[in-house]
Design a protein around this motif. Structure first.
Motif, PDB file in Angstrom:
ATOM      1  N   SER A 148      55.849  38.923 -68.824  1.00 54.16           N
ATOM      2  CA  SER A 148      55.814  39.955 -69.875  1.00 54.16           C
ATOM      3  C   SER A 148      54.475  39.964 -70.599  1.00 54.16           C
ATOM      4  O   SER A 148      53.992  41.027 -71.017  1.00 54.16           O
ATOM      5  CB  SER A 148      56.977  39.772 -70.850  1.00 54.16           C
ATOM      6  OG  SER A 148      56.891  38.492 -71.414  1.00 54.16           O
ATOM      7  N   ALA A 149      53.849  38.808 -70.741  1.00 56.71           N
ATOM      8  CA  ALA A 149      52.535  38.777 -71.416  1.00 56.71           C
ATOM      9  C   ALA A 149      51.507  39.546 -70.580  1.00 56.71           C
ATOM     10  O   ALA A 149      50.689  40.318 -71.112  1.00 56.71           O
ATOM     11  CB  ALA A 149      52.091  37.333 -71.618  1.00 56.71           C
ATOM     12  N   VAL A 150      51.557  39.355 -69.266  1.00 56.76           N
ATOM     13  CA  VAL A 150      50.639  40.079 -68.372  1.00 56.76           C
ATOM     14  C   VAL A 150      50.936  41.576 -68.436  1.00 56.76           C
ATOM     15  O   VAL A 150      50.028  42.413 -68.550  1.00 56.76           O
ATOM     16  CB  VAL A 150      50.764  39.564 -66.909  1.00 56.76           C
ATOM     17  CG1 VAL A 150      50.056  40.493 -65.943  1.00 56.76           C
ATOM     18  CG2 VAL A 150      50.219  38.149 -66.798  1.00 56.76           C
ATOM     19  N   ALA A 151      52.210  41.912 -68.397  1.00 60.54           N
ATOM     20  CA  ALA A 151      52.595  43.338 -68.450  1.00 60.54           C
ATOM     21  C   ALA A 151      52.032  43.974 -69.715  1.00 60.54           C
ATOM     22  O   ALA A 151      51.480  45.082 -69.674  1.00 60.54           O
ATOM     23  CB  ALA A 151      54.113  43.472 -68.406  1.00 60.54           C
ATOM     24  N   ALA A 159      49.028  46.869 -69.920  1.00 64.59           N
ATOM     25  CA  ALA A 159      49.752  48.149 -70.031  1.00 64.59           C
ATOM     26  C   ALA A 159      48.803  49.330 -70.228  1.00 64.59           C
ATOM     27  O   ALA A 159      48.975  50.392 -69.617  1.00 64.59           O
ATOM     28  CB  ALA A 159      50.763  48.084 -71.168  1.00 64.59           C
ATOM     29  N   SER A 160      47.781  49.159 -71.053  1.00 66.70           N
ATOM     30  CA  SER A 160      46.887  50.302 -71.322  1.00 66.70           C
ATOM     31  C   SER A 160      46.060  50.639 -70.072  1.00 66.70           C
ATOM     32  O   SER A 160      45.726  51.804 -69.839  1.00 66.70           O
ATOM     33  CB  SER A 160      45.974  50.007 -72.510  1.00 66.70           C
ATOM     34  OG  SER A 160      45.183  48.895 -72.203  1.00 66.70           O
ATOM     35  N   ILE A 161      45.759  49.634 -69.254  1.00 61.24           N
ATOM     36  CA  ILE A 161      45.027  49.917 -67.999  1.00 61.24           C
ATOM     37  C   ILE A 161      45.937  50.737 -67.088  1.00 61.24           C
ATOM     38  O   ILE A 161      45.522  51.733 -66.500  1.00 61.24           O
ATOM     39  CB  ILE A 161      44.572  48.615 -67.297  1.00 61.24           C
ATOM     40  CG1 ILE A 161      43.686  47.778 -68.219  1.00 61.24           C
ATOM     41  CG2 ILE A 161      43.834  48.931 -65.995  1.00 61.24           C
ATOM     42  CD1 ILE A 161      43.354  46.386 -67.673  1.00 61.24           C
ATOM     43  N   TRP A 212      51.868  47.826 -59.068  1.00 58.70           N
ATOM     44  CA  TRP A 212      51.154  47.383 -60.257  1.00 58.70           C
ATOM     45  C   TRP A 212      51.336  45.894 -60.597  1.00 58.70           C
ATOM     46  O   TRP A 212      50.347  45.216 -60.923  1.00 58.70           O
ATOM     47  CB  TRP A 212      51.499  48.268 -61.462  1.00 58.70           C
ATOM     48  CG  TRP A 212      50.669  47.905 -62.643  1.00 58.70           C
ATOM     49  CD1 TRP A 212      51.088  47.373 -63.828  1.00 58.70           C
ATOM     50  CD2 TRP A 212      49.241  47.999 -62.759  1.00 58.70           C
ATOM     51  NE1 TRP A 212      50.027  47.130 -64.668  1.00 58.70           N
ATOM     52  CE2 TRP A 212      48.882  47.506 -64.028  1.00 58.70           C
ATOM     53  CE3 TRP A 212      48.226  48.430 -61.892  1.00 58.70           C
ATOM     54  CZ2 TRP A 212      47.562  47.454 -64.471  1.00 58.70           C
ATOM     55  CZ3 TRP A 212      46.906  48.367 -62.330  1.00 58.70           C
ATOM     56  CH2 TRP A 212      46.590  47.885 -63.603  1.00 58.70           C
ATOM     57  N   PRO A 213      52.568  45.327 -60.538  1.00 54.32           N
ATOM     58  CA  PRO A 213      52.706  43.914 -60.926  1.00 54.32           C
ATOM     59  C   PRO A 213      51.744  42.986 -60.178  1.00 54.32           C
ATOM     60  O   PRO A 213      51.191  42.061 -60.772  1.00 54.32           O
ATOM     61  CB  PRO A 213      54.168  43.602 -60.590  1.00 54.32           C
ATOM     62  CG  PRO A 213      54.852  44.924 -60.738  1.00 54.32           C
ATOM     63  CD  PRO A 213      53.872  45.947 -60.227  1.00 54.32           C
ATOM     64  N   ALA A 234      44.331  37.564 -64.905  1.00 60.41           N
ATOM     65  CA  ALA A 234      43.690  36.272 -64.610  1.00 60.41           C
ATOM     66  C   ALA A 234      42.169  36.414 -64.534  1.00 60.41           C
ATOM     67  O   ALA A 234      41.413  35.582 -65.057  1.00 60.41           O
ATOM     68  CB  ALA A 234      44.240  35.712 -63.299  1.00 60.41           C
ATOM     69  N   ILE A 235      41.706  37.493 -63.911  1.00 62.06           N
ATOM     70  CA  ILE A 235      40.249  37.710 -63.772  1.00 62.06           C
ATOM     71  C   ILE A 235      39.625  37.976 -65.142  1.00 62.06           C
ATOM     72  O   ILE A 235      38.585  37.400 -65.490  1.00 62.06           O
ATOM     73  CB  ILE A 235      39.978  38.893 -62.807  1.00 62.06           C
ATOM     74  CG1 ILE A 235      40.343  38.504 -61.378  1.00 62.06           C
ATOM     75  CG2 ILE A 235      38.509  39.345 -62.875  1.00 62.06           C
ATOM     76  CD1 ILE A 235      40.444  39.677 -60.405  1.00 62.06           C
ATOM     77  N   ASN A 236      40.265  38.815 -65.932  1.00 56.41           N
ATOM     78  CA  ASN A 236      39.668  39.155 -67.228  1.00 56.41           C
ATOM     79  C   ASN A 236      39.605  37.944 -68.161  1.00 56.41           C
ATOM     80  O   ASN A 236      38.683  37.822 -68.970  1.00 56.41           O
ATOM     81  CB  ASN A 236      40.413  40.331 -67.862  1.00 56.41           C
ATOM     82  CG  ASN A 236      40.060  41.633 -67.158  1.00 56.41           C
ATOM     83  OD1 ASN A 236      39.017  41.735 -66.506  1.00 56.41           O
ATOM     84  ND2 ASN A 236      40.922  42.627 -67.255  1.00 56.41           N
ATOM     85  N   LYS A 237      40.573  37.045 -68.040  1.00 53.99           N
ATOM     86  CA  LYS A 237      40.546  35.814 -68.853  1.00 53.99           C
ATOM     87  C   LYS A 237      39.388  34.914 -68.383  1.00 53.99           C
ATOM     88  O   LYS A 237      38.572  34.460 -69.178  1.00 53.99           O
ATOM     89  CB  LYS A 237      41.891  35.101 -68.677  1.00 53.99           C
ATOM     90  CG  LYS A 237      42.060  33.855 -69.491  1.00 53.99           C
ATOM     91  CD  LYS A 237      43.542  33.451 -69.472  1.00 53.99           C
ATOM     92  CE  LYS A 237      43.774  32.142 -70.192  1.00 53.99           C
ATOM     93  NZ  LYS A 237      43.408  30.973 -69.414  1.00 53.99           N
TER      94      LYS A 237
END
Ligand code: 13P
Ligand code: SF4
Length: 347
Positions: A19-22, A26-28, A41-42, A50-53
């Motif tokens: 849910s945190a990833v979702a 979400a805006s992307i 999408w999932p 993971a990449i953005n972090k």
């Protein structure tokens, strides 16, 4: 290009969708929902999070060419654009690491302009049929055959070929670069079709090579006539790497960014982009009111770059692009001469 290099391999850790990833993605998804099916999408979202972090932790910048898939282009890229924009922006980048989502010659160009930075490409096999059509030795032989004639080289070439050249160009500035030299004749390498297009827009005589883009050479004039017949009022935008008879049927000819600019400025109601598949997806996201007819010619090299490989690249620092310092300096000068040309009017 990848001879003697290790095979690209992936870590087995698959990031989790929760849910945190979702929430964080979400805006992307709202932006790209028209071009990425919900069921996919999932998987993308878990990698995007993971990449953005990791890119923040590593002080890394992700650059993506216009032909990258929407999940890369909109999900993780900090900078996007055509070959000229990527080269120009690379020179201004202040991250420690640059991950180039594109093909090998682009990563080499970024490295030549940023020698102190780590430049990574997620897949070493991401080549280009134009870049592999010519070697540095070919350029030296051409110079011998045509003494004193300057060499203008398309950026879709190896660093070693750039190092043998007087100045580089891209498809957005090729005419301006050729005319900037103020000479009667140039050697123009390696794209024969781009060279012919430039020749039709300048008085400068052009000595051409017979390199071709394996994606753009597959389009035919007959394809374009069929689009006009089937889709009333369609506007046809073609990349300058297409064969001359294809360009003759088009309403506009330019680089990838030139085509995007055309859609932004003219807002045609129906359009077809005669170029690599992912371009239309990426542009359609920005202009939902425009109807895109989407022919699909994939660039197999661009498509080697995927989210799992981008994550692996940031985790493992593979594959660092290195260019021999002497070649890099001479190649950089040819690219820099192009970047220094002011008052260039993008086509
Ligand atoms: P541009 O993005 O410069 O138009 O180039 C197209 C291309 O084929 C890059 O490989
Ligand atoms: Fe090379 Fe053509 Fe692929 Fe661009 S689209 S990277 S020119 S093969």
């Amino acid at each position: 290009m990848s001879e003697g290099r290790p095979e690209t391999s992936l870590s087995s850790d698959v990031p989790e969708f929760n849910s945190a990833v979702a929430q964080s993605t979400a805006s992307i998804y709202e932006r790209v929902r028209g071009v990425i099916p919900e069921i996919e999408w999932p998987v993308h979202a878990a990698y995007i999070a993971a990449i953005n972090k990791l890119k923040v932790e590593r002080n890394a910048l992700i650059m993506a060419h216009n032909y990258q898939t929407p999940e890369i282009y909109y999900g993780v890229a900090d900078l996007t654009g055509d070959s000229l924009a990527l080269a120009r922006d690379a020179a201004k980048a202040d991250a420690d690491i640059i991950v180039l989502c594109g093909v090998y010659f682009m990563a080499e160009t970024v490295k030549m302009l940023n020698r102190s930075k780590t430049v990574l490409i997620p897949d070493l096999e991401a080549g280009c049929s134009l870049a592999s059509s010519i070697t540095a030795e070919d350029v030296r032989l051409l110079r011998k055959r045509h003494p004193g004639v300057p060499v203008v080289t398309y950026v879709n070439t190896s660093a070693a070929v750039k190092a043998e050249s007087d100045i580089c160009c891209t498809s957005s500035n090729a005419v301006e670069v050729v005319e900037s030299l103020g000479v009667d004749e140039v050697i123009f390498l390696p794209d024969e079709y781009l060279g012919k297009y430039v020749a039709s827009n300048t008085r400068t005589r052009m000595i051409l090579w017979n390199g071709h883009c394996e994606v753009h050479e597959r389009f035919t004039a007959e394809d374009l006539r069929a689009y006009r017949k089937s889709y009333g009022g369609i506007v046809i935008l073609a990349h300058a790497e297409c064969p001359p008879d294809v360009l003759a049927e088009a309403d506009f000819v330019g680089s990838t960014s030139g085509m995007i600019r055309y859609v932004a400025d003219q807002r045609p109601s129906r359009v077809v982009m005669i170029t690599e598949c992912s371009m239309s997806d990426n542009v359609a996201v920005e202009f939902p009111e425009v109807e895109f007819i989407r022919p699909c010619n994939l660039c197999p090299h661009m498509k080697r770059i995927t989210l799992p490989k981008v994550l692996h690249s940031l985790q493992s620092m593979e594959y660092a692009v290195e260019v021999d310092p002497q070649i890099a300096e001479r190649g950089r000068q040819a690219v820099q001469r192009m970047l220094d040309l002011r008052k260039r009017k993008a086509r």
